[in-house]
Motif scaffolding. Structure first.
Motif, mmCIF file in Angstrom:
data_model
loop_
_atom_site.group_PDB
_atom_site.id
_atom_site.type_symbol
_atom_site.label_atom_id
_atom_site.label_comp_id
_atom_site.label_asym_id
_atom_site.label_seq_id
_atom_site.Cartn_x
_atom_site.Cartn_y
_atom_site.Cartn_z
ATOM 1 N N VAL A 175 12.038 1.019 5.197
ATOM 2 C CA VAL A 175 11.053 1.905 5.833
ATOM 3 C C VAL A 175 9.758 1.136 6.121
ATOM 4 C CG1 VAL A 175 9.670 4.001 5.540
ATOM 5 C CG2 VAL A 175 12.090 3.994 4.886
ATOM 6 N N ALA A 176 9.325 0.281 5.199
ATOM 7 C CA ALA A 176 8.132 -0.545 5.439
ATOM 8 C C ALA A 176 8.360 -1.470 6.637
ATOM 9 C CB ALA A 176 7.781 -1.363 4.199
ATOM 10 N N ALA A 177 9.572 -2.004 6.769
ATOM 11 C CA ALA A 177 9.891 -2.861 7.915
ATOM 12 C C ALA A 177 9.850 -2.054 9.210
ATOM 13 C CB ALA A 177 11.269 -3.503 7.730
ATOM 14 N N LYS A 217 13.912 7.509 -7.182
ATOM 15 C CA LYS A 217 13.397 7.185 -8.523
ATOM 16 C C LYS A 217 14.303 7.783 -9.591
ATOM 17 C CE LYS A 217 9.724 4.775 -7.692
ATOM 18 N NZ LYS A 217 9.737 3.374 -7.907
ATOM 19 N N ARG A 218 14.453 7.057 -10.657
ATOM 20 C CA ARG A 218 15.286 7.489 -11.781
ATOM 21 C C ARG A 218 14.599 8.600 -12.535
ATOM 22 N NH1 ARG A 218 16.882 3.815 -16.951
ATOM 23 N NH2 ARG A 218 14.681 3.393 -16.838
ATOM 24 N N ALA A 256 0.827 -1.217 0.000
ATOM 25 C CA ALA A 256 0.000 0.000 0.000
ATOM 26 C C ALA A 256 0.857 1.261 0.000
ATOM 27 C CB ALA A 256 -0.942 -0.006 1.208
ATOM 28 N N LYS A 257 2.050 1.177 0.520
ATOM 29 C CA LYS A 257 3.000 2.289 0.594
ATOM 30 C C LYS A 257 2.395 3.559 1.193
ATOM 31 C CE LYS A 257 5.977 0.590 -3.066
ATOM 32 N NZ LYS A 257 6.497 -0.428 -2.228
ATOM 33 N N ARG A 313 5.781 5.568 0.964
ATOM 34 C CA ARG A 313 5.643 6.213 -0.352
ATOM 35 C C ARG A 313 6.788 7.204 -0.556
ATOM 36 N NH1 ARG A 313 1.080 8.817 0.147
ATOM 37 N NH2 ARG A 313 -0.102 6.910 -0.094
ATOM 38 N N TRP A 314 7.075 7.994 0.489
ATOM 39 C CA TRP A 314 8.189 8.955 0.414
ATOM 40 C C TRP A 314 9.495 8.218 0.094
ATOM 41 C CZ3 TRP A 314 12.319 8.753 3.876
ATOM 42 C CH2 TRP A 314 13.280 9.759 3.708
ATOM 43 N N ALA A 315 9.773 7.131 0.817
ATOM 44 C CA ALA A 315 11.001 6.365 0.603
ATOM 45 C C ALA A 315 11.048 5.765 -0.797
ATOM 46 C CB ALA A 315 11.130 5.268 1.658
#
Length: 180
Positions: free
Chosen positions: A154-156, A133-134, A120-121, A126-128
């Motif tokens: 970050v999700a962890a 991003k390239r 779901a980020k 989502r920020w991380a």
């Protein structure tokens, strides 16, 4: 399949092939990570020595992950391919080691919470995810490998925070006023 076996970095990044699942490769990779954690934990057991070894495994795993994810993303010419699941494997190892759940039910709760944050980020995840991003025309490099790993870290951390809050509430360590 040919890419999986063409270089050790690809085998690692694809989670020994678990990331090649046509359905939910991140979830399958996380399941693979859980299975590997269970096997390694069974061999290492518990205690200070096992904790030192796990800290080493996770440290080396982070560095190997940066290399493998970067190299595989370059080979695929995609900055964050869904088939790369080493980041999920590494993150679930970190979570399960720190949570130290005594049975599969506690580990399942950790697994589900992590999959929520990873898929779901929300907020910080989502920020991380966007941080490395390239940009158009930019070659795939170490920043993208770091980005692949970082959003799962970050999700962890979000998972660990949620689980710690749940334990605190269950044990009455957080006042009702703080949660309202």
């Amino acid at each position: 399949m040919r890419l999986l076996l063409s270089h050790p970095a690809h085998f690692i990044a694809f989670g020994a092939g678990s990331g090649l699942s046509p359905v939910a490769p991140g979830t399958v990779g996380t399941l693979w990570g859980w299975l590997c954690f269970t096997a390694i934990h069974h061999v290492l057991g518990s205690g200070r020595q096992a904790d030192v070894i796990w800290a080493g495994i996770l440290s080396v795993g982070w560095l190997v992950g940066l290399w493998a994810c970067t190299r595989t993303a370059r080979s695929m010419n995609v900055s964050d391919p869904g088939a790369i699941v080493w980041d999920e494997v590494w993150a679930i190892w970190l979570i399960l080691w720190l949570v130290d759940a005594p049975d599969w039910r506690g580990q399942l709760v950790a697994f589900v919470a992590f999959r929520f944050f990873d898929a779901a980020k929300p907020g910080p995840v989502r920020w991380a995810d966007q941080l490395f991003k390239r940009q158009p025309g930019q070659p795939i490099g170490w920043a993208q490998g770091l980005g692949i790993m970082f959003d799962d870290l970050v999700a962890a951390l979000c998972t660990l925070l949620l689980l710690a809050l749940a334990v605190a509430v269950r044990q009455g360590g957080v006042s009702a006023g703080l949660l309202s």
